[in-house]
Each structure stands twice: as C-alpha cells, then as structure tokens.
Design a protein around this motif. Structure first.
Motif, short mmCIF file in Angstrom:
data_model
loop_
_atom_site.label_atom_id
_atom_site.label_comp_id
_atom_site.label_asym_id
_atom_site.label_seq_id
_atom_site.Cartn_x
_atom_site.Cartn_y
_atom_site.Cartn_z
N HIS A 1 -71.79 40.71 58.23
CA HIS A 1 -71.67 41.35 56.93
C HIS A 1 -72.66 40.82 55.89
O HIS A 1 -72.93 41.50 54.90
CB HIS A 1 -70.26 41.21 56.39
N LYS A 2 -73.17 39.60 56.10
CA LYS A 2 -74.02 38.98 55.08
C LYS A 2 -75.49 38.91 55.48
O LYS A 2 -76.36 39.12 54.65
CB LYS A 2 -73.53 37.57 54.78
N ARG B 1 -79.01 39.73 57.78
CA ARG B 1 -79.71 40.74 58.57
C ARG B 1 -79.95 40.21 59.99
O ARG B 1 -79.98 39.00 60.22
CB ARG B 1 -81.04 41.10 57.92
N GLU C 1 -83.46 50.73 62.24
CA GLU C 1 -82.04 50.43 62.44
C GLU C 1 -81.50 51.28 63.58
O GLU C 1 -81.96 52.41 63.81
CB GLU C 1 -81.28 50.68 61.15
N LYS D 1 -75.43 53.47 63.47
CA LYS D 1 -75.23 54.37 62.33
C LYS D 1 -74.27 55.49 62.66
O LYS D 1 -73.40 55.83 61.87
CB LYS D 1 -76.58 54.97 61.90
N PHE E 1 -71.36 52.81 60.82
CA PHE E 1 -71.76 51.54 60.20
C PHE E 1 -73.14 51.66 59.57
O PHE E 1 -74.01 50.82 59.79
CB PHE E 1 -71.75 50.42 61.25
N LYS E 2 -73.35 52.69 58.79
CA LYS E 2 -74.68 52.94 58.21
C LYS E 2 -75.18 51.77 57.37
O LYS E 2 -76.34 51.39 57.44
CB LYS E 2 -74.64 54.22 57.37
N GLU E 3 -74.29 51.19 56.56
CA GLU E 3 -74.71 50.12 55.66
C GLU E 3 -74.94 48.79 56.38
O GLU E 3 -75.59 47.91 55.86
CB GLU E 3 -73.68 49.93 54.53
N LEU E 4 -74.44 48.65 57.61
CA LEU E 4 -74.60 47.40 58.35
C LEU E 4 -75.52 47.54 59.57
O LEU E 4 -75.64 46.62 60.36
CB LEU E 4 -73.23 46.88 58.82
N HIS F 1 -77.82 44.84 60.47
CA HIS F 1 -77.17 43.56 60.71
C HIS F 1 -76.60 43.47 62.13
O HIS F 1 -75.75 42.64 62.41
CB HIS F 1 -76.04 43.35 59.70
N SER F 2 -77.04 44.33 63.00
CA SER F 2 -76.48 44.44 64.34
C SER F 2 -77.11 43.45 65.31
O SER F 2 -78.33 43.37 65.43
CB SER F 2 -76.70 45.87 64.86
#
Length: 149
Positions: free
Chosen positions: A73-74, A76, A104, A109, A113-116, A119-120
């Motif tokens: 969550h924090k 990248r 991304e 997506k 989880f578009k916003e994360l 961060h995958s």
C-alpha cells in the motif's frame, strides 16, 4: 469410415512418449501437498509481516500453486524489488511475458486495484523444497521488507 466416421490420422507416439518422460521427471521434484503447505506458510508470514500494508491478490484457487502476488500500500514495486533482490529473493512486478515493461499490470488493474497496480510484487516459489526452505524464504522476506512496515 475409420474411427466412427471421424477423420483418421497417425498417432504421434514419440510426442506421447516425450510428454510421459517429462511428466516422470517433474513428478520426482513436485509434491503438491508440500508446495501448498509452503505457500500457505509464506502467505501467512507475509500477511503477518505486512498486516496493514499489503493486499494479497487472488487468494485460494485463483492463482498458481507456487505464485503469490501482493500489493504494497505504501511502496512502489521498483523500490520493493530492489530490497527483495538484495535479500536474495527473486521477484517481479508482473508476469514473464511483461518482463522489461514499465507499464502497470493490466491484470491487476482489471481485478479492481487500479490505484495499486504500480505496487504489485509477484513471488514465484520453488516447487522443490530442497531448493530453499520455507523458513529461509520467510526470513529473507522479513529482512527485505522490514523497512517498509
């Protein structure tokens, strides 16, 4: 009208034998029960280690037995990948077919989880327990991710 009026053909016996030999070789190293146990242990350790900062994607039967994909969550993915690499953990930010891509993950997506998506992290665990122990993987994960809690 051979084979009940279906088109007849010559069987490729060498192909069948090659597949059988390959499966025999893989079965020497693959223990699905052990692999599942290892995966569950590592998943629980990941959740415990990053309880507030991680979402594990595709739980249960929605993914390969030896693959765990999580979204931090924090941080990248590029930052996390560097830390994992230094700890001796091979990971990626997507599938092999997107290797080298800075885009991304479209799959992440599409899963909502578009916003994360940036961060995958994808971990592919060894199928053969003699390669590295589950405890060693967990210790390396703890070391690598301790600064990102």
């Amino acid at each position: 009208g051979q084979q009940k009026a279906m088109r007849s053909g010559t069987e490729s016996l060498i192909s069948y034998e090659s597949i059988r030999l390959a499966l025999d070789e893989v079965s020497k190293f693959f223990n699905p029960e052990l692999s599942l146990k290892n995966k569950i242990q590592i998943e629980l350790a990941l959740e415990d280690l990053l309880r507030k900062n991680v979402t594990i994607v595709g739980k249960n039967a929605q993914r390969n037995l030896n693959t765990i994909n999580f979204l931090h969550h924090k941080e990248r993915a590029d930052v996390l990948l560097a830390a994992l690499d230094l700890a001796g953990i091979e990971a990626s930010s997507g599938s092999a077919c997107s290797s080298g891509s800075v885009l991304e993950s479209a799959t992440i997506k599409s899963m909502g989880f578009k916003e994360l998506a940036a961060h995958s992290i994808r971990l592919s665990l060894p199928l053969n327990s003699s390669q590295i122990s589950t405890a060693e993987i967990i210790n390396r994960l703890k070391k690598a991710l301790s600064n990102f809690q």
